[in-house]
Design a protein around this motif. Structure first.
Motif, PDB file in Angstrom:
ATOM      1  N   VAL A  20     -24.470  30.869  21.885  1.00 47.65           N
ATOM      2  CA  VAL A  20     -25.765  30.518  22.467  1.00 47.65           C
ATOM      3  C   VAL A  20     -25.457  29.492  23.560  1.00 47.65           C
ATOM      4  O   VAL A  20     -25.340  28.303  23.288  1.00 47.65           O
ATOM      5  N   PRO A  21     -25.278  29.964  24.790  1.00 47.10           N
ATOM      6  CA  PRO A  21     -24.896  29.028  25.849  1.00 47.10           C
ATOM      7  C   PRO A  21     -25.928  27.909  26.012  1.00 47.10           C
ATOM      8  O   PRO A  21     -27.144  28.151  25.983  1.00 47.10           O
ATOM      9  N   ALA A  22     -25.426  26.719  26.137  1.00 52.92           N
ATOM     10  CA  ALA A  22     -26.302  25.555  26.322  1.00 52.92           C
ATOM     11  C   ALA A  22     -26.924  25.598  27.707  1.00 52.92           C
ATOM     12  O   ALA A  22     -26.342  26.143  28.646  1.00 52.92           O
ATOM     13  N   PRO A  23     -28.109  25.022  27.835  1.00 55.27           N
ATOM     14  CA  PRO A  23     -28.671  24.899  29.180  1.00 55.27           C
ATOM     15  C   PRO A  23     -27.739  24.056  30.045  1.00 55.27           C
ATOM     16  O   PRO A  23     -26.912  23.300  29.535  1.00 55.27           O
ATOM     17  N   ALA A  24     -27.885  24.174  31.322  1.00 53.96           N
ATOM     18  CA  ALA A  24     -27.029  23.429  32.246  1.00 53.96           C
ATOM     19  C   ALA A  24     -27.666  22.090  32.606  1.00 53.96           C
ATOM     20  O   ALA A  24     -28.894  21.928  32.541  1.00 53.96           O
ATOM     21  N   ALA A  25     -26.831  21.151  32.978  1.00 55.03           N
ATOM     22  CA  ALA A  25     -27.268  19.837  33.430  1.00 55.03           C
ATOM     23  C   ALA A  25     -26.560  19.527  34.741  1.00 55.03           C
ATOM     24  O   ALA A  25     -25.380  19.853  34.905  1.00 55.03           O
ATOM     25  N   LEU A  26     -27.267  18.934  35.659  1.00 52.60           N
ATOM     26  CA  LEU A  26     -26.693  18.566  36.955  1.00 52.60           C
ATOM     27  C   LEU A  26     -26.832  17.072  37.182  1.00 52.60           C
ATOM     28  O   LEU A  26     -27.880  16.490  36.884  1.00 52.60           O
ATOM     29  N   TYR A  27     -25.783  16.470  37.694  1.00 57.98           N
ATOM     30  CA  TYR A  27     -25.850  15.099  38.183  1.00 57.98           C
ATOM     31  C   TYR A  27     -25.454  15.145  39.647  1.00 57.98           C
ATOM     32  O   TYR A  27     -24.396  15.676  39.998  1.00 57.98           O
ATOM     33  N   LEU A  28     -26.296  14.609  40.506  1.00 61.43           N
ATOM     34  CA  LEU A  28     -25.992  14.536  41.933  1.00 61.43           C
ATOM     35  C   LEU A  28     -25.896  13.067  42.324  1.00 61.43           C
ATOM     36  O   LEU A  28     -26.838  12.294  42.083  1.00 61.43           O
ATOM     37  N   HIS A  29     -24.773  12.703  42.884  1.00 64.15           N
ATOM     38  CA  HIS A  29     -24.579  11.322  43.312  1.00 64.15           C
ATOM     39  C   HIS A  29     -24.984  11.208  44.770  1.00 64.15           C
ATOM     40  O   HIS A  29     -24.388  11.849  45.642  1.00 64.15           O
ATOM     41  N   LEU A  30     -26.011  10.421  45.025  1.00 60.41           N
ATOM     42  CA  LEU A  30     -26.495  10.184  46.383  1.00 60.41           C
ATOM     43  C   LEU A  30     -26.202   8.719  46.700  1.00 60.41           C
ATOM     44  O   LEU A  30     -26.988   7.834  46.379  1.00 60.41           O
ATOM     45  N   PRO A  31     -25.060   8.446  47.306  1.00 58.52           N
ATOM     46  CA  PRO A  31     -24.541   7.076  47.350  1.00 58.52           C
ATOM     47  C   PRO A  31     -25.140   6.151  48.404  1.00 58.52           C
ATOM     48  O   PRO A  31     -24.765   4.991  48.469  1.00 58.52           O
ATOM     49  N   PHE A  32     -26.059   6.632  49.215  1.00 59.46           N
ATOM     50  CA  PHE A  32     -26.475   5.837  50.361  1.00 59.46           C
ATOM     51  C   PHE A  32     -27.568   4.818  50.024  1.00 59.46           C
ATOM     52  O   PHE A  32     -28.451   5.070  49.217  1.00 59.46           O
ATOM     53  N   CYS A  33     -27.466   3.659  50.687  1.00 61.24           N
ATOM     54  CA  CYS A  33     -28.429   2.568  50.541  1.00 61.24           C
ATOM     55  C   CYS A  33     -28.618   1.899  51.902  1.00 61.24           C
ATOM     56  O   CYS A  33     -27.719   1.911  52.735  1.00 61.24           O
ATOM     57  N   HIS A  34     -29.797   1.306  52.077  1.00 62.27           N
ATOM     58  CA  HIS A  34     -30.045   0.543  53.301  1.00 62.27           C
ATOM     59  C   HIS A  34     -29.373  -0.820  53.251  1.00 62.27           C
ATOM     60  O   HIS A  34     -28.943  -1.348  54.273  1.00 62.27           O
ATOM     61  N   SER A  35     -29.319  -1.407  52.049  1.00 59.02           N
ATOM     62  CA  SER A  35     -28.721  -2.737  51.915  1.00 59.02           C
ATOM     63  C   SER A  35     -28.071  -2.856  50.545  1.00 59.02           C
ATOM     64  O   SER A  35     -28.389  -2.097  49.626  1.00 59.02           O
ATOM     65  N   LEU A  36     -27.188  -3.823  50.421  1.00 57.40           N
ATOM     66  CA  LEU A  36     -26.450  -4.033  49.180  1.00 57.40           C
ATOM     67  C   LEU A  36     -27.300  -4.796  48.171  1.00 57.40           C
ATOM     68  O   LEU A  36     -27.909  -5.811  48.505  1.00 57.40           O
ATOM     69  N   CYS A  37     -27.337  -4.303  46.962  1.00 60.10           N
ATOM     70  CA  CYS A  37     -27.946  -5.032  45.850  1.00 60.10           C
ATOM     71  C   CYS A  37     -26.803  -5.720  45.117  1.00 60.10           C
ATOM     72  O   CYS A  37     -25.819  -5.074  44.758  1.00 60.10           O
ATOM     73  N   PHE A  38     -26.913  -6.985  44.892  1.00 63.51           N
ATOM     74  CA  PHE A  38     -25.794  -7.734  44.336  1.00 63.51           C
ATOM     75  C   PHE A  38     -25.504  -7.396  42.880  1.00 63.51           C
ATOM     76  O   PHE A  38     -24.431  -7.678  42.384  1.00 63.51           O
ATOM     77  N   TYR A  39     -26.437  -6.751  42.198  1.00 60.91           N
ATOM     78  CA  TYR A  39     -26.220  -6.361  40.803  1.00 60.91           C
ATOM     79  C   TYR A  39     -25.541  -4.998  40.694  1.00 60.91           C
ATOM     80  O   TYR A  39     -25.128  -4.584  39.625  1.00 60.91           O
ATOM     81  N   CYS A  40     -25.403  -4.283  41.789  1.00 61.71           N
ATOM     82  CA  CYS A  40     -24.951  -2.896  41.754  1.00 61.71           C
ATOM     83  C   CYS A  40     -23.431  -2.787  41.655  1.00 61.71           C
ATOM     84  O   CYS A  40     -22.704  -3.448  42.386  1.00 61.71           O
ATOM     85  N   GLY A  41     -22.983  -1.939  40.743  1.00 63.72           N
ATOM     86  CA  GLY A  41     -21.564  -1.648  40.624  1.00 63.72           C
ATOM     87  C   GLY A  41     -21.261  -0.197  40.925  1.00 63.72           C
ATOM     88  O   GLY A  41     -20.181   0.294  40.608  1.00 63.72           O
ATOM     89  N   CYS A  42     -22.213   0.498  41.494  1.00 59.72           N
ATOM     90  CA  CYS A  42     -22.067   1.935  41.745  1.00 59.72           C
ATOM     91  C   CYS A  42     -21.250   2.202  43.008  1.00 59.72           C
ATOM     92  O   CYS A  42     -21.123   1.343  43.876  1.00 59.72           O
ATOM     93  N   ASN A  43     -20.761   3.426  43.116  1.00 57.96           N
ATOM     94  CA  ASN A  43     -20.106   3.884  44.334  1.00 57.96           C
ATOM     95  C   ASN A  43     -21.212   4.075  45.363  1.00 57.96           C
ATOM     96  O   ASN A  43     -22.090   4.912  45.185  1.00 57.96           O
ATOM     97  N   LYS A  44     -21.213   3.276  46.418  1.00 58.80           N
ATOM     98  CA  LYS A  44     -22.310   3.316  47.381  1.00 58.80           C
ATOM     99  C   LYS A  44     -21.799   3.190  48.802  1.00 58.80           C
ATOM    100  O   LYS A  44     -20.689   2.721  49.029  1.00 58.80           O
ATOM    101  N   VAL A  45     -22.647   3.630  49.734  1.00 57.66           N
ATOM    102  CA  VAL A  45     -22.357   3.529  51.155  1.00 57.66           C
ATOM    103  C   VAL A  45     -23.575   2.883  51.792  1.00 57.66           C
ATOM    104  O   VAL A  45     -24.682   3.426  51.732  1.00 57.66           O
ATOM    105  N   ILE A  46     -23.381   1.706  52.361  1.00 56.93           N
ATOM    106  CA  ILE A  46     -24.470   0.999  53.027  1.00 56.93           C
ATOM    107  C   ILE A  46     -24.499   1.479  54.475  1.00 56.93           C
ATOM    108  O   ILE A  46     -23.531   1.302  55.214  1.00 56.93           O
ATOM    109  N   THR A  47     -25.587   2.117  54.868  1.00 51.33           N
ATOM    110  CA  THR A  47     -25.685   2.637  56.239  1.00 51.33           C
ATOM    111  C   THR A  47     -27.147   2.884  56.586  1.00 51.33           C
ATOM    112  O   THR A  47     -27.984   3.103  55.721  1.00 51.33           O
TER     113      THR A  47
END
Length: 191
Positions: A72-99
């Motif tokens: 019984v194949p399990a349903p699928a799950a997707l994770y999409l990483h959208l790394p872009f931000c306008h500015s840096l949040c000092f609490y963030c440890g994620c892979n990000k691109v400020i642009t």
């Protein structure tokens, strides 16, 4: 118990009861001692260290196809990483691109659409995507139009579960998201 009244224009004008749990100081100190250990930062599963480039496209496609053979194949799950931000949040440890270069971000969304079209054929046609998470960075960096195009490309590539069976989530930037943004995200299928 205290009550919080939302400001006019927020998502709801209802009064929400709020309970505050108060632990005795002894319990707080015990908890602090128990959890005062070094541990890996955990934000997702599989964790970032599990991703590597030692797998070929053919191996990846074979791994996806093998999941179709479960009784019984399990349903699928997707994770999409959208790394872009306008500015840096000092609490963030994620892979990000400020642009603020939206050309760069538009190309990234095009690449996600191409990857979805490339990967989707390896899932059995009767397997729905029931779980979707857009992480970042800050996915709300993108305009509603861009997020709508992304969702359209996912719906075109995958069998997306109907809303009553879907569990979709999205990370939002708490300082910049508005009630209008939340309504737009609901319109895209995020609940």
């Amino acid at each position: 118990m205290t009550q919080i009244k939302r400001r006019p224009g927020e998502l709801s004008d209802t009064v929400i009861p709020r309970r505050t749990a108060v632990l005795p100081m002894k319990n707080i100190l015990e908890l602090a001692q128990r959890y005062d250990v070094r541990a890996p930062r955990y934000t997702s599963y599989p964790t970032a260290v599990d991703f590597h480039e030692d797998i070929s496209p053919a191996e990846r496609e074979d791994a996806i196809s093998r999941t179709n053979k479960d009784p019984v194949p399990a349903p699928a799950a997707l994770y999409l990483h959208l790394p872009f931000c306008h500015s840096l949040c000092f609490y963030c440890g994620c892979n990000k691109v400020i642009t603020r270069n939206t050309e760069k971000t538009s190309k990234y969304l095009e690449q996600i659409a191409q990857e979805a079209a490339r990967v989707a054929p390896f899932l059995a046609p009767d397997r729905w995507v029931t779980h979707l998470h857009l992480g970042g960075g800050s996915p709300t960096y993108y305009s509603p139009k861009q997020l709508g195009s992304l969702m359209d490309s996912l719906r075109g590539a995958f069998q997306m579960a109907p809303p009553e069976e879907a569990d979709w989530s999205i990370e939002v930037h708490p300082r910049t998201v508005s009630p209008a943004n939340i309504r737009e995200l609901r319109g895209l299928g995020f609940r």
